[in-house]
Design a protein around this motif. Structure first.
Motif, PDB file in Angstrom:
ATOM      1  N   VAL A 214     -20.949 -20.509 -38.763  1.00  8.93           N
ATOM      2  CA  VAL A 214     -22.223 -21.249 -39.775  1.00  8.93           C
ATOM      3  C   VAL A 214     -21.499 -20.841 -41.269  1.00  8.93           C
ATOM      4  CG1 VAL A 214     -24.369 -21.730 -40.757  1.00  8.93           C
ATOM      5  CG2 VAL A 214     -23.783 -20.822 -38.353  1.00  8.93           C
TER       6      VAL A 214
ATOM      7  N   ASP B 203     -29.124 -13.950 -37.798  1.00  6.22           N
ATOM      8  CA  ASP B 203     -28.249 -14.564 -36.899  1.00  6.22           C
ATOM      9  C   ASP B 203     -26.992 -13.766 -37.025  1.00  6.22           C
ATOM     10  OD1 ASP B 203     -29.841 -17.732 -36.652  1.00  6.22           O
ATOM     11  OD2 ASP B 203     -29.905 -16.077 -35.118  1.00  6.22           O
TER      12      ASP B 203
ATOM     13  N   PHE C 231     -28.430 -25.218 -33.059  1.00  5.84           N
ATOM     14  CA  PHE C 231     -28.026 -25.508 -34.607  1.00  5.84           C
ATOM     15  C   PHE C 231     -28.377 -26.910 -34.818  1.00  5.84           C
ATOM     16  CE2 PHE C 231     -23.881 -27.484 -33.821  1.00  5.84           C
ATOM     17  CZ  PHE C 231     -23.502 -26.813 -32.903  1.00  5.84           C
ATOM     18  N   GLY C 232     -28.245 -27.264 -36.197  1.00  2.00           N
ATOM     19  CA  GLY C 232     -28.521 -28.685 -36.571  1.00  2.00           C
ATOM     20  C   GLY C 232     -29.981 -29.090 -36.694  1.00  2.00           C
ATOM     21  N   GLU C 233     -30.906 -28.039 -36.457  1.00  2.00           N
ATOM     22  CA  GLU C 233     -32.369 -28.385 -36.392  1.00  2.00           C
ATOM     23  C   GLU C 233     -32.936 -28.653 -37.708  1.00  2.00           C
ATOM     24  OE1 GLU C 233     -31.059 -25.599 -36.347  1.00  2.00           O
ATOM     25  OE2 GLU C 233     -32.616 -24.221 -37.005  1.00  2.00           O
ATOM     26  N   ILE C 234     -32.497 -28.179 -38.746  1.00  2.00           N
ATOM     27  CA  ILE C 234     -33.110 -28.321 -39.974  1.00  2.00           C
ATOM     28  C   ILE C 234     -33.047 -29.589 -40.511  1.00  2.00           C
ATOM     29  CG2 ILE C 234     -32.915 -27.594 -42.432  1.00  2.00           C
ATOM     30  CD1 ILE C 234     -31.946 -24.816 -41.460  1.00  2.00           C
ATOM     31  N   ALA C 235     -32.049 -30.224 -40.308  1.00  2.00           N
ATOM     32  CA  ALA C 235     -31.913 -31.684 -41.253  1.00  2.00           C
ATOM     33  C   ALA C 235     -32.919 -32.721 -40.302  1.00  2.00           C
ATOM     34  CB  ALA C 235     -30.419 -32.174 -40.831  1.00  2.00           C
TER      35      ALA C 235
ATOM     36  N   ARG D 268     -27.504 -31.977 -44.147  1.00  2.00           N
ATOM     37  CA  ARG D 268     -27.278 -30.640 -43.590  1.00  2.00           C
ATOM     38  C   ARG D 268     -27.035 -29.502 -44.571  1.00  2.00           C
ATOM     39  NH1 ARG D 268     -28.273 -31.479 -38.364  1.00  2.00           N
ATOM     40  NH2 ARG D 268     -26.860 -32.943 -37.279  1.00  2.00           N
ATOM     41  N   THR D 269     -27.636 -28.271 -44.135  1.00  2.00           N
ATOM     42  CA  THR D 269     -27.535 -27.178 -45.109  1.00  2.00           C
ATOM     43  C   THR D 269     -26.527 -26.236 -44.829  1.00  2.00           C
ATOM     44  OG1 THR D 269     -28.792 -25.959 -43.540  1.00  2.00           O
ATOM     45  CG2 THR D 269     -30.380 -27.120 -45.149  1.00  2.00           C
ATOM     46  N   ALA D 270     -25.622 -26.646 -43.835  1.00  2.00           N
ATOM     47  CA  ALA D 270     -24.148 -25.587 -43.640  1.00  2.00           C
ATOM     48  C   ALA D 270     -23.199 -26.545 -42.689  1.00  2.00           C
ATOM     49  CB  ALA D 270     -24.639 -24.479 -42.758  1.00  2.00           C
TER      50      ALA D 270
ATOM     51  N   ARG E 287     -33.491 -17.310 -38.997  1.00  2.00           N
ATOM     52  CA  ARG E 287     -32.073 -17.415 -39.254  1.00  2.00           C
ATOM     53  C   ARG E 287     -31.282 -16.350 -40.005  1.00  2.00           C
ATOM     54  NH1 ARG E 287     -29.929 -20.724 -35.816  1.00  2.00           N
ATOM     55  NH2 ARG E 287     -30.311 -22.888 -35.916  1.00  2.00           N
TER      56      ARG E 287
ATOM     57  N   ILE F 284     -21.055 -26.336 -39.457  1.00  2.00           N
ATOM     58  CA  ILE F 284     -20.857 -25.706 -38.147  1.00  2.00           C
ATOM     59  C   ILE F 284     -19.354 -25.831 -37.595  1.00  2.00           C
ATOM     60  CG2 ILE F 284     -21.693 -25.530 -35.631  1.00  2.00           C
ATOM     61  CD1 ILE F 284     -23.738 -24.706 -37.660  1.00  2.00           C
TER      62      ILE F 284
ATOM     63  N   ILE G 189     -20.685 -30.038 -37.428  1.00  2.00           N
ATOM     64  CA  ILE G 189     -21.720 -30.387 -38.621  1.00  2.00           C
ATOM     65  C   ILE G 189     -20.696 -30.110 -40.047  1.00  2.00           C
ATOM     66  CG2 ILE G 189     -23.653 -30.047 -39.867  1.00  2.00           C
ATOM     67  CD1 ILE G 189     -24.902 -29.269 -37.134  1.00  2.00           C
TER      68      ILE G 189
ATOM     69  N   VAL H 145     -21.848 -17.538 -43.027  1.00  2.00           N
ATOM     70  CA  VAL H 145     -22.884 -16.600 -42.964  1.00  2.00           C
ATOM     71  C   VAL H 145     -23.510 -16.342 -41.683  1.00  2.00           C
ATOM     72  CG1 VAL H 145     -23.847 -17.804 -45.228  1.00  2.00           C
ATOM     73  CG2 VAL H 145     -24.392 -18.882 -42.867  1.00  2.00           C
ATOM     74  N   ALA H 146     -22.936 -17.050 -40.722  1.00  2.00           N
ATOM     75  CA  ALA H 146     -23.683 -16.460 -39.136  1.00  2.00           C
ATOM     76  C   ALA H 146     -22.493 -16.892 -38.217  1.00  2.00           C
ATOM     77  CB  ALA H 146     -25.043 -17.313 -39.256  1.00  2.00           C
TER      78      ALA H 146
HETATM   79  P1  CMP Z   1     -28.767 -28.251 -40.408  1.00  2.00           P
HETATM   80  O1  CMP Z   1     -29.047 -27.910 -41.842  1.00  2.00           O
HETATM   81  O2  CMP Z   1     -29.255 -29.626 -39.757  1.00  2.00           O
HETATM   82  O3  CMP Z   1     -27.162 -28.326 -40.245  1.00  2.00           O
HETATM   83  C1  CMP Z   1     -26.412 -26.868 -40.308  1.00  2.00           C
HETATM   84  C2  CMP Z   1     -26.996 -26.002 -39.469  1.00  2.00           C
HETATM   85  O4  CMP Z   1     -26.557 -24.654 -39.535  1.00  2.00           O
HETATM   86  C3  CMP Z   1     -28.635 -26.064 -39.804  1.00  2.00           C
HETATM   87  O5  CMP Z   1     -29.262 -26.933 -39.487  1.00  2.00           O
HETATM   88  C4  CMP Z   1     -28.943 -24.780 -38.991  1.00  2.00           C
HETATM   89  O6  CMP Z   1     -29.071 -24.878 -37.615  1.00  2.00           O
HETATM   90  C5  CMP Z   1     -27.549 -23.672 -39.098  1.00  2.00           C
HETATM   91  N1  CMP Z   1     -27.750 -22.739 -40.006  1.00  2.00           N
HETATM   92  C6  CMP Z   1     -28.041 -22.859 -41.407  1.00  2.00           C
HETATM   93  N2  CMP Z   1     -28.059 -21.640 -42.172  1.00  2.00           N
HETATM   94  C7  CMP Z   1     -27.901 -20.832 -41.133  1.00  2.00           C
HETATM   95  C8  CMP Z   1     -28.098 -19.167 -41.022  1.00  2.00           C
HETATM   96  N3  CMP Z   1     -28.128 -18.714 -42.174  1.00  2.00           N
HETATM   97  N4  CMP Z   1     -27.980 -18.779 -40.117  1.00  2.00           N
HETATM   98  C9  CMP Z   1     -27.695 -19.515 -38.771  1.00  2.00           C
HETATM   99  N5  CMP Z   1     -27.738 -20.933 -38.664  1.00  2.00           N
HETATM  100  C10 CMP Z   1     -27.928 -21.381 -39.748  1.00  2.00           C
END
Ligand code: CMP
Length: 427
Positions: free
Chosen positions: A353, A425, A370-374, A381-383, A422, A385, A334, A361-362
């Motif tokens: 991550v 983690d 992972f990848g569920e936030i989006a 995507r916030t980060a 999170r 992977i 990701i 950060v993790a």
């Molecule tokens: P998403 O934003 O869809 O894609 C990047 C993913 O990284 C995000 O979902 C989370 O699943 C994971 N992620 C983001 N920040 C953290 C964190 N601080 N710790 C663990 N997982 C994270």
């Protein structure tokens, strides 16, 4: 049947088997030595009669449940009336404590032989094993060892029946001598220190020599076959790694690439993800292939916290929607800022991550997602992977995510709870 109930079933079958084996060894022994029945024998007789009684009851219940089952295929498995009553009669007679009855109401000694009806259980156990697809090696070896012991004991007792024990020799010493004769004859060694002196004895020896060769062959053959099967997978692994090594040497592949290739192979082989396994599954009918793959996915996801408390129906639907992918160390699964169309479950391996400036950060590993936030927030995507090792991942698409969380709101609730946790983690 699951693994636990399979093991329980095998343990129970083992206990019944030992009971039958004890009787099969002790009954001819008592008969040829005309021995007095000792208290410990009466106790064992009572214990094994209870075990056989329970087994009779379980067996009766199993037949009834097959007969009354709503499923047509199960009803087909129920024994026909003749087989049913024959089996049940044999099983019932096997429960009668003949030693105890002999001691208390004075049954003639020859009644001991009726206990040999328990041997019928040995036959049934061997049948059960042949019908079972996956019987552990320890169980098979146990069955072969005990059956061999029973047969050797009978042969020794047969010899004792022809040449009864002289008065001046103890039972133990005479039995050891006759057992020794049996082993040397069956193994066709025949030292000649104990020889038959009558026509009856000579005929018996000829007979035992002939069946001995066959018996020896069957036992050795079975054990060799089992050992070879257990070792086959290791052998395939060794061959694959050898081929890989030769290939690398021939083409002078740089050291770091060699290491990466070996790591990848080791990972696949340790998880039994060999071409052979895929080939085995691919030869099954498609419907069965799908069912096996769904079963394997259910097994994996049911241990993951976000699926705790969700019913089998939900797990099955999720399993049907998962697609397996593999990643290598350094792969970006990701990228931060991109649109997200899927979330992932880590079946095996670990990922880092990292945020936009590259800070890690993790670290997530087996059983985490992972990848569920989006998908939940419908944002980018916030980060990042990044695969840290060779990973097996299961991918769930946005579309399936929506369908499943709508159908099973508890799943969404669990995923959201997981996301809130999170910050913890980080390793
Ligand atoms: P998403 O934003 O869809 O894609 C990047 C993913 O990284 C995000 O979902 C989370 O699943 C994971 N992620 C983001 N920040 C953290 C964190 N601080 N710790 C663990 N997982 C994270």
């Amino acid at each position: 049947m699951n693994k636990k109930s399979d093991l329980k079933h095998l343990l129970w079958v083992s206990i019944v088997f030992w009971g039958a084996a004890y009787t099969a060894i002790e009954a001819p022994f008592s008969l040829v030595f005309h021995g007095r029945i000792h208290t410990w024998q009466l106790v064992l007789d009572a214990v094994f009669s209870i075990i056989f009684g329970l087994d009779f009851y379980f067996h009766y219940k199993e037949i009834k449940s097959l007969e009354n089952s709503k499923s047509y295929t199960k009803r087909l498995k129920a024994p026909k009336p003749f087989a049913k009553y024959t089996f049940l009669t044999f099983d019932f007679v096997a429960c009668i404590p003949f030693d105890l009855l002999g001691a208390f109401i004075g049954l003639p000694h020859v009644f001991i032989i009726l206990r040999l009806l328990r041997l019928f259980r040995v036959y049934k156990i061997v049948q059960t094993i042949n019908e079972m697809a996956n019987v552990p090696t320890w169980f098979r070896i146990q069955v072969i060892a005990i059956i061999s012991l029973i047969v050797l004991n009978w042969i020794a007792c047969g010899w004792i029946a022809i040449y009864p024990k002289p008065d001046d020799v103890s039972v133990t010493s005479y039995f050891i001598k006759c057992f020794y004769w049996t082993i040397t004859t069956v193994a066709t060694i025949g030292y000649g220190d104990i020889t038959p002196t009558t026509d009856g004895g000579r005929i018996y020896t000829c007979f035992i020599e002939i069946i001995g060769v066959g018996m020896y062959g069957i036992v050795i053959g079975n054990i060799t076959q089992m050992m070879a099967a257990a070792d086959r997978h290791k052998e395939q692994t060794r061959e694959k790694l050898n081929d890989l090594l030769l290939f690398m040497k021939h083409y002078h592949i740089p050291h770091h690439l060699q290491e990466a290739a070996f790591n990848h192979y080791n990972h696949l082989l340790s998880k039994r993800l060999t071409d052979n396994d895929e080939k085995i599954i691919s030869e099954l009918p498609h419907a069965l292939q799908d069912e096996i793959q769904i079963y394997m996915k259910i097994k994996l996801i049911s241990a993951i916290p976000i699926f705790h408390g969700l019913g089998h129906e939900c797990l099955k639907e999720v399993a049907k929607s998962l697609e397996q992918i593999y990643t290598a160390p350094g792969d970006y699964v990701i990228r931060v800022g991109e649109m997200g169309h899927e979330m992932f479950i880590i079946a095996h391996g670990s990922v880092d991550v990292s945020i936009a400036d590259g800070t890690i950060v993790a670290n997530l590993h087996d059983g985490q997602i992972f990848g569920e936030i989006a998908l939940i927030k419908e944002t980018t995507r916030t980060a990042n992977i990044i695969s840290q090792s060779y990973c097996d991942l299961y991918k769930l698409t946005d579309e399936n995510f929506k369908i499943l969380t709508k159908q099973f709101p508890k799943l969404l609730e669990n995923i959201e709870k997981n996301t809130q946790r999170r910050p913890t983690d980080k390793k």
